[in-house]
Design a protein around this motif. Sequence first.
Motif, PDB file in Angstrom:
ATOM      1  N   TRP A  62       5.417  -4.668  25.872  1.00  0.00           N
ATOM      2  CA  TRP A  62       4.924  -4.755  24.503  1.00  0.00           C
ATOM      3  C   TRP A  62       3.524  -4.191  24.338  1.00  0.00           C
ATOM      4  O   TRP A  62       2.895  -3.729  25.290  1.00  0.00           O
ATOM      5  CB  TRP A  62       5.031  -6.206  24.026  1.00  0.00           C
ATOM      6  CG  TRP A  62       6.473  -6.587  23.839  1.00  0.00           C
ATOM      7  CD1 TRP A  62       7.335  -7.034  24.804  1.00  0.00           C
ATOM      8  CD2 TRP A  62       7.240  -6.481  22.642  1.00  0.00           C
ATOM      9  NE1 TRP A  62       8.590  -7.223  24.285  1.00  0.00           N
ATOM     10  CE2 TRP A  62       8.561  -6.902  22.954  1.00  0.00           C
ATOM     11  CE3 TRP A  62       6.947  -6.100  21.335  1.00  0.00           C
ATOM     12  CZ2 TRP A  62       9.578  -6.934  22.001  1.00  0.00           C
ATOM     13  CZ3 TRP A  62       7.961  -6.137  20.389  1.00  0.00           C
ATOM     14  CH2 TRP A  62       9.242  -6.553  20.722  1.00  0.00           C
ATOM     15  N   CYS A  92       0.028  -3.743  26.704  1.00  0.00           N
ATOM     16  CA  CYS A  92       0.250  -4.072  28.120  1.00  0.00           C
ATOM     17  C   CYS A  92      -0.192  -2.921  29.026  1.00  0.00           C
ATOM     18  O   CYS A  92      -0.120  -1.752  28.645  1.00  0.00           O
ATOM     19  CB  CYS A  92       1.723  -4.364  28.380  1.00  0.00           C
ATOM     20  SG  CYS A  92       2.298  -5.920  27.704  1.00  0.00           S
ATOM     21  N   GLN A  96       4.995  -9.457  27.423  1.00  0.00           N
ATOM     22  CA  GLN A  96       4.490  -9.500  26.063  1.00  0.00           C
ATOM     23  C   GLN A  96       3.066  -8.965  25.945  1.00  0.00           C
ATOM     24  O   GLN A  96       2.395  -8.704  26.938  1.00  0.00           O
ATOM     25  CB  GLN A  96       4.604 -10.923  25.525  1.00  0.00           C
ATOM     26  CG  GLN A  96       6.040 -11.422  25.460  1.00  0.00           C
ATOM     27  CD  GLN A  96       6.148 -12.879  25.103  1.00  0.00           C
ATOM     28  OE1 GLN A  96       5.200 -13.501  24.614  1.00  0.00           O
ATOM     29  NE2 GLN A  96       7.320 -13.463  25.341  1.00  0.00           N
ATOM     30  N   ASP A  97       2.625  -8.841  24.706  1.00  0.00           N
ATOM     31  CA  ASP A  97       1.416  -8.117  24.328  1.00  0.00           C
ATOM     32  C   ASP A  97       0.191  -8.474  25.177  1.00  0.00           C
ATOM     33  O   ASP A  97      -0.088  -9.637  25.453  1.00  0.00           O
ATOM     34  CB  ASP A  97       1.091  -8.393  22.855  1.00  0.00           C
ATOM     35  CG  ASP A  97       2.317  -8.242  21.973  1.00  0.00           C
ATOM     36  OD1 ASP A  97       2.349  -7.313  21.160  1.00  0.00           O
ATOM     37  OD2 ASP A  97       3.250  -9.059  22.106  1.00  0.00           O
ATOM     38  N   ASN A  98      -0.552  -7.415  25.560  1.00  0.00           N
ATOM     39  CA  ASN A  98      -1.845  -7.513  26.257  1.00  0.00           C
ATOM     40  C   ASN A  98      -1.762  -8.097  27.662  1.00  0.00           C
ATOM     41  O   ASN A  98      -2.776  -8.521  28.212  1.00  0.00           O
ATOM     42  CB  ASN A  98      -2.844  -8.333  25.424  1.00  0.00           C
ATOM     43  CG  ASN A  98      -3.181  -7.665  24.108  1.00  0.00           C
ATOM     44  OD1 ASN A  98      -3.333  -6.444  24.040  1.00  0.00           O
ATOM     45  ND2 ASN A  98      -3.287  -8.450  23.048  1.00  0.00           N
ATOM     46  N   SER A  99      -0.575  -8.120  28.252  1.00  0.00           N
ATOM     47  CA  SER A  99      -0.452  -8.596  29.627  1.00  0.00           C
ATOM     48  C   SER A  99      -0.827  -7.482  30.608  1.00  0.00           C
ATOM     49  O   SER A  99      -0.728  -6.290  30.301  1.00  0.00           O
ATOM     50  CB  SER A  99       0.977  -9.070  29.913  1.00  0.00           C
ATOM     51  OG  SER A  99       1.277 -10.230  29.164  1.00  0.00           O
ATOM     52  N   HIS A 102       2.133 -13.631  26.328  1.00  0.00           N
ATOM     53  CA  HIS A 102       1.009 -12.792  25.918  1.00  0.00           C
ATOM     54  C   HIS A 102      -0.209 -13.000  26.832  1.00  0.00           C
ATOM     55  O   HIS A 102      -0.545 -14.119  27.214  1.00  0.00           O
ATOM     56  CB  HIS A 102       0.600 -13.122  24.473  1.00  0.00           C
ATOM     57  CG  HIS A 102       1.736 -13.100  23.511  1.00  0.00           C
ATOM     58  ND1 HIS A 102       2.236 -11.948  22.951  1.00  0.00           N
ATOM     59  CD2 HIS A 102       2.493 -14.105  23.004  1.00  0.00           C
ATOM     60  CE1 HIS A 102       3.241 -12.243  22.139  1.00  0.00           C
ATOM     61  NE2 HIS A 102       3.416 -13.544  22.163  1.00  0.00           N
ATOM     62  N   SER A 103      -0.856 -11.894  27.161  1.00  0.00           N
ATOM     63  CA  SER A 103      -2.135 -11.894  27.894  1.00  0.00           C
ATOM     64  C   SER A 103      -2.054 -12.525  29.276  1.00  0.00           C
ATOM     65  O   SER A 103      -3.056 -13.022  29.797  1.00  0.00           O
ATOM     66  CB  SER A 103      -3.224 -12.590  27.069  1.00  0.00           C
ATOM     67  OG  SER A 103      -3.424 -11.931  25.832  1.00  0.00           O
ATOM     68  N   MET A 140       1.709 -17.966  28.222  1.00  0.00           N
ATOM     69  CA  MET A 140       0.625 -17.140  27.688  1.00  0.00           C
ATOM     70  C   MET A 140      -0.683 -17.403  28.430  1.00  0.00           C
ATOM     71  O   MET A 140      -1.055 -18.549  28.683  1.00  0.00           O
ATOM     72  CB  MET A 140       0.427 -17.423  26.195  1.00  0.00           C
ATOM     73  CG  MET A 140       1.592 -16.992  25.326  1.00  0.00           C
ATOM     74  SD  MET A 140       1.283 -17.262  23.562  1.00  0.00           S
ATOM     75  CE  MET A 140       1.349 -19.049  23.489  1.00  0.00           C
ATOM     76  N   TYR A 185      13.951 -11.571  22.810  1.00  0.00           N
ATOM     77  CA  TYR A 185      12.994 -10.471  22.911  1.00  0.00           C
ATOM     78  C   TYR A 185      13.700  -9.140  23.147  1.00  0.00           C
ATOM     79  O   TYR A 185      13.226  -8.088  22.706  1.00  0.00           O
ATOM     80  CB  TYR A 185      11.974 -10.751  24.018  1.00  0.00           C
ATOM     81  CG  TYR A 185      10.657 -11.221  23.451  1.00  0.00           C
ATOM     82  CD1 TYR A 185       9.661 -10.316  23.084  1.00  0.00           C
ATOM     83  CD2 TYR A 185      10.416 -12.571  23.240  1.00  0.00           C
ATOM     84  CE1 TYR A 185       8.472 -10.744  22.560  1.00  0.00           C
ATOM     85  CE2 TYR A 185       9.219 -13.016  22.701  1.00  0.00           C
ATOM     86  CZ  TYR A 185       8.250 -12.092  22.363  1.00  0.00           C
ATOM     87  OH  TYR A 185       7.064 -12.519  21.817  1.00  0.00           O
TER      88      TYR A 185
END
Length: 271
Positions: A80, A83, A101-104, A130-131, A147, A207
């Motif tokens: 996402w 990442c 997921q986002d920013n991982s 996330h992250s 997360m 997802y």
Amino acid sequence: MGTLGRAIYAVGFWVRETGQALDRLGCRLQGNHYFQEQLSRHRTLMNIFDKAPAVDKDAFVAPSASVIGDVLVGRGSSIWYGCVLRGDVNSISVGSGTNIQDNSLVHVAKSNLSGKVLPTIIGDNVTVGHSAVLYGCTVEDEAFVGMGATLLDGVVVEKHAMIAAGALVRQNTRIPTGEVWGGNPAKFLRKLTDEEIAFIAQSATNYSNLAQVHATENAKPFDEIEFEKVLRKKFAKKDEEYDSMLGVVRELPPELILPNNVLPDKEPKAK
């Protein structure tokens, strides 16, 4: 990569740089009338000399993600927005149906106390929140990483195990099947319920379906995006019920008929 390969790589790099420089120069010459590119020009997949990513054709990699070097992404998986998967000093493997997921951040261990260089292996139908940060670890099939969690080198998360949000899992820790670990440093909290184990598999499926929607939207050409933008602006607050209250009759030409996905909350009326 030999001397010839490096030379070809350098030539290709400078050709790309020259093209971008010419594009910027042309925009400046056009002044106030220059074309504004609204689509992402970010380089999603990037090789490190002879190490190139291998992404399945049915996987989704978001435009702002970075997949670099020796990285394998399996069928139906999704990487996402924001990442970074960097497989430079070792490999990264992502199985099928997995979502990161986002920013991982997923990286590989170059050096540690044991002196081992460790790859990162992520199994099938895994959810990485996330992250999260995954560093030289192994996450087995249908595991869940919450997360903001951090998994250090040598960590093994077994099948149907869960890492709580914000947890820090220390080096060489093994998380057994069916357990929830959390905290800093992470410790055993409790056993997973049957409902929670079922949720892990459902989360991966959800997802995977959502990734198909995003892939379709990101694949649309610029003209189609601009056309739908105009439609949404023009008809955002106008519908048949509103018009009927005002006694207004609108006849739209065929080219302005809304696609089904523009107003998803509207059910087609039975004739």
